[in-house]
Design an enzyme around this catalytic site. Structure first.
Site, short mmCIF file in Angstrom:
data_model
loop_
_atom_site.label_atom_id
_atom_site.label_comp_id
_atom_site.label_asym_id
_atom_site.label_seq_id
_atom_site.Cartn_x
_atom_site.Cartn_y
_atom_site.Cartn_z
NE ARG A 1 -4.05 -2.01 0.44
CZ ARG A 1 -4.02 -3.27 0.01
NH1 ARG A 1 -3.00 -3.72 -0.69
NH2 ARG A 1 -5.03 -4.07 0.27
CB SER B 1 -9.45 -1.57 3.85
OG SER B 1 -9.79 -2.84 3.37
CD GLU C 1 -6.24 0.67 1.92
OE1 GLU C 1 -6.14 -0.35 2.62
OE2 GLU C 1 -6.84 0.68 0.83
#
Ligand SMILES: Cc1cc2nc3c(=O)[nH]c(=O)nc-3n(C[C@H](O)[C@H](O)[C@H](O)COP(=O)(O)OP(=O)(O)OC[C@H]3O[C@@H](n4cnc5c(N)ncnc54)[C@H](O)[C@@H]3O)c2cc1C
Length: 342
Positions: free
Chosen positions: A170, A243, A338
């Site tokens: 990520r 998420s 995120e």
């Protein structure tokens, strides 16, 4: 509004339909860029050149807590093409404004594989390198060869190879220096006969439920889509950004200590330690299904924050901070969001 070709520039633009949390905010200026070569000219326009700047894709990984008082770019340049094909693999170029899942489907229709595990991730192609999108045991960085971008710092178009993109879980150089690079296209190497990735939790079981014993890449894509539709709330129905927290990566020793205290804690291998399930940590703190006004935690998945209708970005962010604090208190783990918080 603008005489530039390949660009539409609008003042005071509503963003309600441009973020999947569906929060109601506006941008002082919105430039929709259909032709990437127009970028330098738009950036040089007197009325916008000294304003704060950002690029927005489909808005599926951002949370706006207020209006954006600056110039926002939306890349809407389209096109997917095969640049070379030696029969075993092909180099595919996709422009930033293409829909990510559209690219996955296009590649499968050409008999190319490598993107099937990344099926149904919302968003644009241009945003995919930002957090090195990943799902079901695969990451964009495994197939990506080149990112084409306009570097606002250097004032020129660049081509970055995979190493220069600094990809990890990520993460990328683009995420570390937001809005420095305006991504205009990506090139990926896709193979005709790559081994399929079936080991991620649920994939084999889903294929079995589909009565598929010798799966193709298309079957894997279908299985991933079925799993995702079942597990994740659909942003077209209820506002969310997938998420909300990254799975925390900790040192192996800390993971072992936590496992001793919490034998059910799911722990996964990570290149630089052990990855914990953020969803499990949040669920253990009692947040799954929690709702305050229209800001809530999904009752399908504890990692997904949702907007039941009229929640503001500020309310969603304040709920996220309370969740983060409670996980830190109970487990000593700091969760990182995120999505990009603006
Ligand atoms: C239901 C749901 C499920 C999801 N599942 C996953 C998943 O499994 N895996 C995963 O990795 N992500 C997932 N996401 C997050 C999201 O889909 C991805 O991060 C996606 O790549 C974001 O694309 P976007 O076009 O919406 O980008 P945006 O949300 O608009 O932008 C995200 C970031 O990218 C930047 N950006 C966008 N376009 C450009 C560009 N052309 N040039 C430079 N910067 C740019 C923005 O400034 C921002 O910082 C999910 C989201 C939702 C809503």
């Amino acid at each position: 509004m603008s005489k530039l070709t390949g660009v539409s520039l609008s003042p005071n633009a509503p963003l309600d339909r441009r973020n999947t949390f569906r929060v109601s905010v506006r941008a002082a200026w919105l430039a929709e860029i259909r032709d990437a070569t127009a970028i330098p000219e738009v950036l040089a326009l007197t009325r916008v050149k000294n304003l704060p700047f950002m690029v927005l894709g489909e808005g599926s990984n951002v949370l706006f807590t207020r209006d954006f008082d600056g110039l926002m770019f939306a890349m809407t340049n389209r096109g997917i093409e095969i640049l070379e094909d030696d029969g075993r693999s092909a180099r595919v170029r996709a422009q930033a404004g293409e829909d990510w899942h559209g690219l996955v489907r296009w590649s499968l229709a050409q008999g190319l594989c490598g993107l099937e595990n990344l099926s149904l991730i919302p968003g644009t192609v241009g945003a995919a390198p930002i957090q090195n999108i990943g799902a079901y045991g695969a990451e964009l960085s495994e197939t990506l060869e080149t990112v084409e971008a306009y570097d606002r710092e250097a004032g020129k178009f660049m081509r970055l190879n995979r190493e220069q993109c600094g990809f990890s879980y990520r993460q990328s150089v683009f995420k570390q220096q937001p809005d420095r690079w305006i991504i205009t296209a990506i090139e990926s190497r896709l193979r005709r006969n790559a081994p399929l990735k079936l080991d991620y939790a649920g994939v084999r079981e889903e294929l079995a439920a589909m009565n598929v014993s010798a799966p193709t890449a298309k079957d894997v894509s279908k299985a991933v889509c079925r799993l995702r539709r079942r597990k994740l709330p659909d942003p077209a129905v209820i506002g969310n950004a997938g998420s909300f927290f990254k799975n925390p990566v900790v040192l192996s020793g800390q993971a072992d200590e936590l496992r001793a205290a919490h034998p059910d804690l799911p722990i996964f291998k990570a290149p630089d330690g052990k990855k914990l399930s953020a969803a499990w940590l949040i669920e253990q703190c009692g947040w799954k299904g929690f709702r305050e006004g229209d800001a809530a935690v999904s009752d399908k998945h504890a990692l997904v924050l949702v907007n039941h209708g009229r929640a503001t970005g500020g309310q969603i962010w304040s709920l996220a901070q309370r969740i983060r604090d409670s996980v830190r208190e109970k487990f000593g783990i700091r969760l990182e969001p995120e999505p990009r918080i603006l």
